[in-house]
Design an enzyme around this catalytic site. Structure first.
Site, PDB file in Angstrom:
ATOM      1  N   GLU A 120      41.818  19.332  -8.194  1.00 35.81           N
ATOM      2  CA  GLU A 120      41.738  17.868  -8.245  1.00 35.81           C
ATOM      3  C   GLU A 120      40.663  17.406  -7.260  1.00 35.81           C
ATOM      4  O   GLU A 120      40.657  17.805  -6.095  1.00 35.81           O
ATOM      5  CB  GLU A 120      43.102  17.250  -7.889  1.00 35.81           C
ATOM      6  CG  GLU A 120      43.068  15.736  -7.968  1.00 35.81           C
ATOM      7  CD  GLU A 120      44.428  15.111  -8.218  1.00 35.81           C
ATOM      8  OE1 GLU A 120      45.302  15.763  -8.807  1.00 35.81           O
ATOM      9  OE2 GLU A 120      44.612  13.948  -7.822  1.00 35.81           O
ATOM     10  N   ARG A 121      39.775  16.583  -7.768  1.00 38.03           N
ATOM     11  CA  ARG A 121      38.640  16.087  -6.967  1.00 38.03           C
ATOM     12  C   ARG A 121      37.833  17.244  -6.376  1.00 38.03           C
ATOM     13  O   ARG A 121      37.315  17.148  -5.261  1.00 38.03           O
ATOM     14  CB  ARG A 121      39.109  15.156  -5.849  1.00 38.03           C
ATOM     15  CG  ARG A 121      40.029  14.044  -6.309  1.00 38.03           C
ATOM     16  CD  ARG A 121      39.382  13.163  -7.328  1.00 38.03           C
ATOM     17  NE  ARG A 121      40.276  12.110  -7.814  1.00 38.03           N
ATOM     18  CZ  ARG A 121      39.983  11.305  -8.815  1.00 38.03           C
ATOM     19  NH1 ARG A 121      38.833  11.423  -9.466  1.00 38.03           N
ATOM     20  NH2 ARG A 121      40.816  10.376  -9.205  1.00 38.03           N
ATOM     21  N   ASN A 160      49.622  16.677  -5.489  1.00 37.04           N
ATOM     22  CA  ASN A 160      50.262  16.300  -6.754  1.00 37.04           C
ATOM     23  C   ASN A 160      50.786  17.603  -7.349  1.00 37.04           C
ATOM     24  O   ASN A 160      50.017  18.386  -7.914  1.00 37.04           O
ATOM     25  CB  ASN A 160      49.270  15.640  -7.704  1.00 37.04           C
ATOM     26  CG  ASN A 160      48.753  14.324  -7.135  1.00 37.04           C
ATOM     27  OD1 ASN A 160      49.513  13.509  -6.632  1.00 37.04           O
ATOM     28  ND2 ASN A 160      47.444  14.125  -7.186  1.00 37.04           N
ATOM     29  N   LYS A 163      53.786  14.665  -0.774  1.00 30.86           N
ATOM     30  CA  LYS A 163      53.310  13.359  -1.241  1.00 30.86           C
ATOM     31  C   LYS A 163      54.470  12.756  -2.016  1.00 30.86           C
ATOM     32  O   LYS A 163      54.815  13.232  -3.099  1.00 30.86           O
ATOM     33  CB  LYS A 163      52.085  13.559  -2.148  1.00 30.86           C
ATOM     34  CG  LYS A 163      51.596  12.279  -2.831  1.00 30.86           C
ATOM     35  CD  LYS A 163      50.302  12.508  -3.620  1.00 30.86           C
ATOM     36  CE  LYS A 163      49.858  11.247  -4.331  1.00 30.86           C
ATOM     37  NZ  LYS A 163      48.566  11.421  -5.048  1.00 30.86           N
ATOM     38  N   GLU A 219      51.646   7.031  -5.826  1.00 33.40           N
ATOM     39  CA  GLU A 219      50.962   7.234  -7.103  1.00 33.40           C
ATOM     40  C   GLU A 219      51.860   7.988  -8.098  1.00 33.40           C
ATOM     41  O   GLU A 219      51.485   9.035  -8.619  1.00 33.40           O
ATOM     42  CB  GLU A 219      49.632   7.957  -6.881  1.00 33.40           C
ATOM     43  CG  GLU A 219      48.685   7.142  -6.002  1.00 33.40           C
ATOM     44  CD  GLU A 219      47.306   7.766  -5.819  1.00 33.40           C
ATOM     45  OE1 GLU A 219      47.200   9.001  -5.851  1.00 33.40           O
ATOM     46  OE2 GLU A 219      46.348   6.989  -5.652  1.00 33.40           O
ATOM     47  N   ARG A 222      52.947  12.691   3.836  1.00 35.39           N
ATOM     48  CA  ARG A 222      51.750  11.850   3.724  1.00 35.39           C
ATOM     49  C   ARG A 222      52.096  10.362   3.660  1.00 35.39           C
ATOM     50  O   ARG A 222      53.083   9.970   3.034  1.00 35.39           O
ATOM     51  CB  ARG A 222      50.929  12.255   2.500  1.00 35.39           C
ATOM     52  CG  ARG A 222      50.388  13.655   2.639  1.00 35.39           C
ATOM     53  CD  ARG A 222      49.631  14.075   1.411  1.00 35.39           C
ATOM     54  NE  ARG A 222      48.263  13.613   1.377  1.00 35.39           N
ATOM     55  CZ  ARG A 222      47.727  12.940   0.370  1.00 35.39           C
ATOM     56  NH1 ARG A 222      48.462  12.581  -0.670  1.00 35.39           N
ATOM     57  NH2 ARG A 222      46.458  12.607   0.397  1.00 35.39           N
ATOM     58  N   LYS A 272      45.653   8.965   6.226  1.00 33.40           N
ATOM     59  CA  LYS A 272      44.213   8.995   5.924  1.00 33.40           C
ATOM     60  C   LYS A 272      43.440   8.195   6.962  1.00 33.40           C
ATOM     61  O   LYS A 272      43.973   7.223   7.515  1.00 33.40           O
ATOM     62  CB  LYS A 272      43.949   8.429   4.527  1.00 33.40           C
ATOM     63  CG  LYS A 272      44.449   9.338   3.419  1.00 33.40           C
ATOM     64  CD  LYS A 272      43.983   8.878   2.037  1.00 33.40           C
ATOM     65  CE  LYS A 272      44.546   9.810   0.963  1.00 33.40           C
ATOM     66  NZ  LYS A 272      44.048   9.524  -0.382  1.00 33.40           N
ATOM     67  N   ASP A 319      41.210   4.619   1.005  1.00 36.91           N
ATOM     68  CA  ASP A 319      41.249   5.953   0.406  1.00 36.91           C
ATOM     69  C   ASP A 319      39.877   6.619   0.514  1.00 36.91           C
ATOM     70  O   ASP A 319      39.139   6.676  -0.475  1.00 36.91           O
ATOM     71  CB  ASP A 319      41.652   5.813  -1.079  1.00 36.91           C
ATOM     72  CG  ASP A 319      41.821   7.148  -1.764  1.00 36.91           C
ATOM     73  OD1 ASP A 319      41.840   8.168  -1.078  1.00 36.91           O
ATOM     74  OD2 ASP A 319      41.908   7.154  -3.011  1.00 36.91           O
ATOM     75  N   GLU A 344      34.783  13.032  -2.877  1.00 35.96           N
ATOM     76  CA  GLU A 344      35.234  12.254  -4.030  1.00 35.96           C
ATOM     77  C   GLU A 344      34.467  10.934  -4.181  1.00 35.96           C
ATOM     78  O   GLU A 344      33.945  10.639  -5.254  1.00 35.96           O
ATOM     79  CB  GLU A 344      36.735  11.978  -3.890  1.00 35.96           C
ATOM     80  CG  GLU A 344      37.265  11.076  -4.982  1.00 35.96           C
ATOM     81  CD  GLU A 344      38.760  10.826  -4.870  1.00 35.96           C
ATOM     82  OE1 GLU A 344      39.407  11.390  -3.972  1.00 35.96           O
ATOM     83  OE2 GLU A 344      39.270  10.055  -5.707  1.00 35.96           O
ATOM     84  N   GLU A 392      25.416   5.237   2.204  1.00 36.47           N
ATOM     85  CA  GLU A 392      26.112   3.959   2.417  1.00 36.47           C
ATOM     86  C   GLU A 392      25.240   2.779   1.981  1.00 36.47           C
ATOM     87  O   GLU A 392      25.723   1.827   1.366  1.00 36.47           O
ATOM     88  CB  GLU A 392      26.475   3.829   3.898  1.00 36.47           C
ATOM     89  CG  GLU A 392      27.181   2.529   4.232  1.00 36.47           C
ATOM     90  CD  GLU A 392      27.640   2.480   5.691  1.00 36.47           C
ATOM     91  OE1 GLU A 392      27.072   3.207   6.523  1.00 36.47           O
ATOM     92  OE2 GLU A 392      28.564   1.709   5.983  1.00 36.47           O
TER      93      GLU A 392
END
Ligand code: GCU
Length: 613
Positions: free
Chosen positions: A115-116, A158, A236, A240, A273, A314, A319, A347, A447
Site C-alpha cells: 500500500e502506497r 490495514n 489501526k 478509515e 495509531r 503522524k 496526513d 505518497e 513544495e
C-alpha cells in the site's frame, strides 16, 4: 534483476550470511572493511551488556577497541566503518540512541502488493504467504542495522484477511523470518486486526468482554512462544473503516489497554495509531475540521493508557502532506507514551519520482517538538523489490536519514545528506556539493509547485500524484481548501474552527496572528483574500503564481545539475528517467494550479507570463 549490493553499503561479505549474532556480524563487517582498507589497522571487540544499544570506540595505536552492548556492538561497527570510510579519524566514538524503539512500518500486503509503495512489490510476501530470497533478507537486516533501525513491522496497518493468519497457521513462517533478521538486532512487530476474535469464532471483539481478553492472552502466549523477542502489535483501529473498540461503545484506551495487558508478560508493546478522524464528512459541513480530530479524541484520554501502550501520532494533523504544522497531540500528551510517525514512502511527496529529501522537513518538526516529548519513532517504509530497493536511487537517503534521526533527532540535515552521499557515491568534492545542494533544496522545490503557503490536498484523488485542485473538494475526506473568487484557505483560529486552541499558548498565539504565522503555513491556518499583502509585499495571488513558476523553473535547473553529475551509469539512467517525469509533473502543476486561481480571481500575472485561460 536484483541489486543486493545497492544502497549505501556495498558488497555484503559472504560470512555475514552465516552470522547468528550481532557480535558475529560486527566481526564479519569489520574484518571485511579493514581487509579492503588495507592500512595495517586492527580491531578488538568486547561485549559490555551494560551499554545496551550503545557503544564506545577508542583507538590506541593502530588498534580500534570497540565495546558495545549486544546490539550496540554492531551499531558501533557500522558507525566506525562510516567514520573511516567518510574520511574521519575515529580516535574516540561513543553513542547511544535517543529512542529505544526505532521502527520501520512496512505497508506490505500478503498478496505481494505494497500500500502506497513506489518501489515494486513486497520483499517478503507474495501469493498470500512468505516468499523471499533469504539472502536478500540478510541484506535487509544489514541495511536496517547500519541505519540502527531495530524493529520492522512486517504487514500493512490495514490488515486484510490473509494477514490475520500471521498469528495463526503462518506463525512458524513468521518465526523463520524473524530468525533471519535477529543477527542484525532487528525484531519484528505485527499489525493486528482488532476484530480478530470475530473471525476466530467469538461473538464479540468487545475489549471489556472476558472471553476477548482471554483470546488475546492466548494469542499473545502462542506468538511469544514462537518468537520470544517479538516487539509487539501495531494497531489501526476505528480509523478509515477499520474495526475498533468504538463499535462496542469503548474508548481507544480501553481497546489498547486490553491488548497491552495481553502482551505485557512477554515484554511486548502495543503501538496504537492515532490516525482517527471522520472519513465520511459532508463538504457542506464547515464546523467539522479534520485536523482537530485526533486531539479531540485522544487528549481527554491522556494518562489512561497502560505503560506498555504507545500512541503513534503522524507528524502533522492531516496526513503526511508536504507542509503541515506539528500535530498538537504530539505536544500535549503529558502522561502517555507517544511515538512520532513519519512517512518515507512518498505518497504525497512525489512517489519516488520527484526528488524529495526529507531531513530538512524533519528538522522543522524537531524545532517545535522537544525530543523528550516522545518515546519512540516510526516511519512508513519506502522499500520494495525494485532494483534500487527504494525506487529512485536517491530515495534511499530518506531511509538512511530516518535511522540517523531516530538515533539522534538533533542531526543536521546537511550533514546527514552529505554522509549518505559519501557512503553511496564516489565523486569529486565539487560534484558532491552539487548533489548535496540539489537534495537539500528538493523538498522546497516540490513544495513550490505542489503546496505553496501550506495549501495542500490539491493532488489527484486516490493516486495522490499530479494536480487536481478540486479532486477532493466535494469529497468525504475532510480536506477542503474552499477557494472562491475572493479568497482561499480555512480559518483555523479561534474565530474559525478553533484548531489553534489545541496548541500550547505561545504557539497558539504565533499561528493565530497573521503577522507571525510563517508564510509557508499561511493557508493552513488562515483564509486569505487574493489581494491581501504577504510579508514580502506581494499579493497572495501573485505569490501563488510566482511560486508555481519558480518551482517549475527550479526543477528544470535541477535536471541540468543532475545531468552533469558523475553517477554510476545505472543510477544515472534511473535518476535522469525519473527527472524527466518530475519535469512533466512540475509543468502540469504549474499550469493547472495557476489556471485554477486565474479563473477564480481574474487577476493577471504582474510579469505577464503564460497562464492558460
Ligand atoms: C493514508 C493513506 C492510506 C493509509 C493511511 C494510514 O490515508 O492514503 O493508504 O492507509 O494513510 O496511515 O493508515
Amino acid at each position: 534483476m536484483n541489486n543486493y549490493d545497492g544502497l549505501w553499503l556495498k558488497s555484503l561479505t559472504k560470512t555475514l550470511l552465516d552470522c547468528d549474532t550481532p557480535l558475529q556480524a560486527a566481526e564479519a563487517e569489520l574484518a571485511d572493511f579493514f581487509r579492503r582498507r588495507d592500512a595495517g589497522e586492527r580491531f578488538e571487540l568486547s561485549v559490555d551488556e551494560a551499554l545496551g544499544e550503545g557503544y564506545c570506540v577508542e583507538r590506541t595505536g593502530g588498534v580500534y577497541h570497540l565495546s558495545g552492548g549486544n546490539t550496540g556492538i554492531l551499531y558501533g561497527a557500522y558507525d566506525l566503518i562510516r567514520e573511516l570510510h567518510n574520511g574521519g579519524e575515529a580516535e574516540k566514538l561513543a553513542s547511544s540512541p535517543r529512542y529505544p524503539l526505532r521502527m520501520l512500518n512496512s505497508w506490505d500486503n500478503m498478496d505481494g502488493t505494497v500500500e502506497r509503495g513506489y518501489s515494486g512489490r513486497s520483499i517478503w510476501f507474495e501469493g498470500n504467504r512468505f516468499d523471499y530470497d533469504p539472502e536478500r533478507i540478510r541484506y535487509l537486516g544489514r541495511l536496517l542495522a547500519s541505519a540502527h533501525v531495530n524493529v520492522l513491522c512486517v504487514n500493512n496497518v490495514n490488515v486484510h484477511a490473509p494477514a490475520q493468519r500471521l498469528l495463526t497457521d503462518l506463525l512458524p513462517d513468521l518465526a523463520a523470518f524473524a530468525a533471519l533478521l535477529r543477527p542484525f538486532g532487528v525484531r519484528l512487530m505485527v499489525s493486528i486486526d482488532f476484530s480478530l476474535p470475530l473471525s476466530s469464532g467469538l461473538q464479540t471483539a468487545d475489549p471489556l468482554a472476558q472471553e476477548v481478553q482471554k483470546f488475546w492472552n492466548e494469542t499473545a502466549s502462542i506468538a511469544w512462544a514462537a518468537i520470544p523477542d517479538l516487539a509487539g502489535f501495531l494497531v489501526k483501529a476505528d480509523s478509515e473503516h477499520r474495526p475498533g473498540p468504538n463499535a462496542y461503545g469503548r474508548t481507544h484506551a480501553e481497546g489498547a489497554n486490553m491488548l497491552g495487558r495481553a502482551v505485557k508478560p512477554y515484554g511486548g508493546v502495543v503501538v496504537w495509531r492515532a490516525f482517527v478522524y471522520d472519513c465520511l464528512q459532508d463538504w457542506r459541513n464547515v464546523k467539522t475540521d479534520r485536523p482537530c480530530a485526533a486531539y479531540q479524541i485522544y487528549q481527554p484520554l491522556d494518562g489512561d493508557f497502560v505503560d506498555n501502550v504507545i500512541l503513534q501520532i503522524k507528524n502533522g494533523p492531516f496526513d503526511f502532506q508536504v507542509r503541515e504544522p506539528v500535530s498538537p497531540l504530539l505536544l500535549s500528551m503529558q502522561n502517555t507514551n507517544t511515538a512520532l510517525e513519519v512517512q518515507l514512502a512518498q505518497e504525497y511527496t512525489g512517489q519516488q519520482i520527484d526528488l524529495y529529501a526529507m531531513p530538512p522537513m524533519w528538522k522543522e518538526i524537531f524545532d517545535v517538538l522537544p525530543a523528550e516529548r516522545i518515546q519512540a519513532i516510526a516511519a512508513v517504509s519506502n522499500l520494495g523489490r525494485d532494483y534500487f530497493w527504494t525506487g529512485h536511487p536517491f530515495a534511499a537517503l530518506n531511509l538512511y536519514a530516518f535511522g540517523r534521526l531516530a538515533w539522534d533527532p538533533a542531526i543536521d540535515p546537511a550533514a546527514v545528506i552529505d554522509e549518505w552521499i559519501r557512503l553511496t557515491y564516489t565523486m569529486p568534492d565539487t560534484d558532491r556539493e552539487k548533489l548535496l545542494t540539489l537534495l537539500l533544496n528538493s523538498r522546497h522545490v516540490y513544495e513550490l509547485y505542489t503546496a505553496t503557503l501550506g495549501l495542500c490536498w490539491m493532488i489527484t484523488p486516490h493516486t495522490h500524484y499530479g494536480p487536481n485542485p478540486d479532486g477532493y473538494e466535494y469529497d468525504l475526506w475532510g480536506t477542503y481548501h474552499r477557494a472562491d473568487r475572493n479568497a482561499v484557505g480555512i480559518d483555523r483560529t479561534a474565530l474559525g474552527t478553533g484548531y489553534t486552541a489545541q496548541y500550547p499558548p505561545e504557539l497558539q498565539a504565533f499561528y493565530e496572528n497573521r503577522e507571525t504565522c510563517p508564510d509557508e503555513l499561511l493557508l493552513f491556518f488562515h483564509r486569505v483574500a487574493y489581494d491581501a499583502q504577504l510579508h514580502d509585499g506581494r499579493t497572495l495571488i501573485q505569490r501563488i503564481y510566482d511560486d508555481h513558476f519558480e518551482g517549475c523553473a527550479e526543477a528544470e535547473k535541477m535536471a541540468e545539475t543532475l545531468q552533469s553529475l558523475p553517477l554510476p551509469e545505472t543510477d544515472r539512467q534511473e535518476a535522469v528517467k525519473r527527472m524527466a517525469m518530475q519535469l512533466k509533473n512540475a509543468r502540469e502543476w504549474r499550469d493547472v494550479i495557476n489556471t485554477f486561481f486565474y479563473r477564480f480571481s481574474g487577476a493577471e500575472d504582474e510579469q505577464g507570463r503564460t497562464i492558460y485561460p
